[in-house]
Write an enzyme that holds these catalytic residues in place. Structure first.
Site, PDB file in Angstrom:
ATOM      1  CD  GLU A 185      39.789  39.238  35.321  1.00  0.00           C
ATOM      2  OE1 GLU A 185      38.562  39.601  34.979  1.00  0.00           O
ATOM      3  OE2 GLU A 185      40.223  39.154  36.430  1.00  0.00           O
ATOM      4  CE  LYS A 200      35.351  37.049  40.322  1.00  0.00           C
ATOM      5  NZ  LYS A 200      35.935  37.481  41.488  1.00  0.00           N
TER       6      LYS A 200
END
Length: 419
Positions: A216, A234
């Site tokens: 990420e 997410k």
């Protein structure tokens, strides 16, 4: 030089600590760059309530205009308690809030062209062999147990239903005893599994080592163009499942949309009016052992904005706090029993060009070290975004899925996850 970044790092003298950012993956844009440098330059270790003032004083004291090299290291999650002191007092912790090394010499690899170049005249090492896992690893346990995590999820869902928050990221800690050549084992894992924003960092004088396999991107800042990009993640499923099960999940879509909106708001504090765009609202990516959903937000920084201004406006990343951010951080402080440290902080390079990951998929080592032999402990944490629709047992399962990448750390033994 035809070796991979992990092979170059593995061939470094065992007597010289290294610091390495290793991008691993097929995506030529996001897993493009790797930087290998001796961790022998000036050290910037910061703690205390005035940590941001100290960081700003150091980072803004020079007029460095080069893209590379710069400061490489991490910002701990608890730096967010300095930025937002209303969350909670600073806890006692083993890892400093900020630990950076000035890298004026480095080897840089471009994955797109498979080419190397040297900064500061640094000579590459003689390539001896590929990194091989060679450690002993005890059973890997959560000392708090499943029930504590389940209770934390229950309480978080209750807070959401009571209107305190929309979402919070709740984490748990796993620990194991480790001995052996952790450099080779860590680089072997980065070579075989890795992450788009992977890292291996050695602070042997303090008995601390850090391995990150993060997929990420927290922030990429180009000082020449003032462009800033964030890519919050997410929604997770094991790669044994069909990706459509993630794409069709309304709960996971809601998780990501809330965090994309939060990050867009955070960037709005430092970007030119009207420059912020959501390049990707929600797309799916394949990463080691998992499918992940990701969004992408882009903006143009105002001319007067420094990298420290950006950190104060955005840190810590919304994907590992929740929304609204400050109240989510207060609930995290209440429900989690220990500091996060570099985990859930940011790891990477700071300077005119900045690239910081979100410090997930990150193992922290503490112990004694002599040449290639380490003897101590490893802590690895995982977290889940909790929303109103969260089912505690499903979040428990997801938290364990996120440990599967570590099964490759101590080959050939099976990954010893113990209840």
């Amino acid at each position: 030089l035809t070796a991979t970044p992990a092979e170059v790092a593995a061939s470094w003298s065992k007597e010289e600590p290294i610091i390495a950012l290793i991008g691993k993956g097929s995506h030529t844009k996001w897993a493009r760059w790797s930087i290998i440098a001796p961790a022998t330059g000036e050290r910037l270790q910061i703690d205390g309530k005035d940590a941001m003032e100290k960081l700003r004083s150091k980072l803004e004291s020079g007029t460095n205009s080069s893209l590379l090299p710069n400061w490489i290291g991490y910002l701990g999650y608890e730096l967010g308690l300095v930025i937002e002191p209303c969350v909670s007092p600073l806890p006692n912790q083993v890892w400093p809030l900020v630990d950076l090394v000035w890298c004026d010499k480095a080897l840089v690899h471009d994955n797109e062209t498979n080419s190397w170049w040297s900064i500061g005249g640094l000579e590459p090492p003689s390539i001896t062999s590929s990194p091989v896992s060679n450690i002993k690893l005890s059973d890997f346990i959560d000392t708090n147990g499943d029930d504590v995590f389940l209770d934390a999820v229950h309480k978080t869902v209750k807070y959401i239903h009571e209107g305190d928050i929309f979402q919070a990221n709740i984490t748990r800690r796993f620990t194991a005893n480790v001995s052996g050549d952790i450099r080779s084992s860590a680089l072997s894992l980065l070579e075989e599994q890795g992450g788009w924003f992977g890292a291996w960092m050695e602070f042997p004088d303090d008995g601390r080592f850090l391995l990150s396999m993060s997929p990420e991107l927290f922030l990429q800042v180009n000082g020449a163009t003032n462009e800033i990009i964030t890519r919050p993640m997410k929604g997770t499923r094991p790669d044994t499942q069909e990706p459509d099960t993630l794409l069709e999940s309304e709960k996971d879509a809601a998780e990501l949309h809330m965090i994309v909106d939060l990050m867009r708001n955070d960037l709005g504090r430092v970007c030119e009016y009207g420059s912020i765009e959501v390049n990707e609202a929600r797309t799916i990516e394949k990463h080691p052992t998992v499918w992940q959903c990701v969004g992408e937000v882009r903006g143009i920084l105002r001319d007067s904005i420094s990298i420290c201004d950006v950190i104060e406006a955005t840190f810590p990343a919304g994907s590992i706090t929740g929304a609204p951010k400050i109240r989510a951080m207060q609930i995290i402080d209440e429900l989690e029993g220990s500091p996060r440290g570099p985990y859930c902080g940011a790891i990477g390079i700071l300077g005119n060009f900045a690239m910081l990951n979100v410090g997930i998929r990150t193992a922290l080592f503490n112990g004694t070290h002599n040449s290639s032999n380490f003897d101590g402990s490893m802590t690895y944490a995982t977290g889940c975004g909790i929303v109103a629709e969260s089912v505690p047992e499903a979040e428990l399962a997801e938290s364990e899925v996120k440990t599967l990448i570590l099964k490759h750390f101590a080959k050939p033994t099976a990954f010893p996850l113990t209840k």
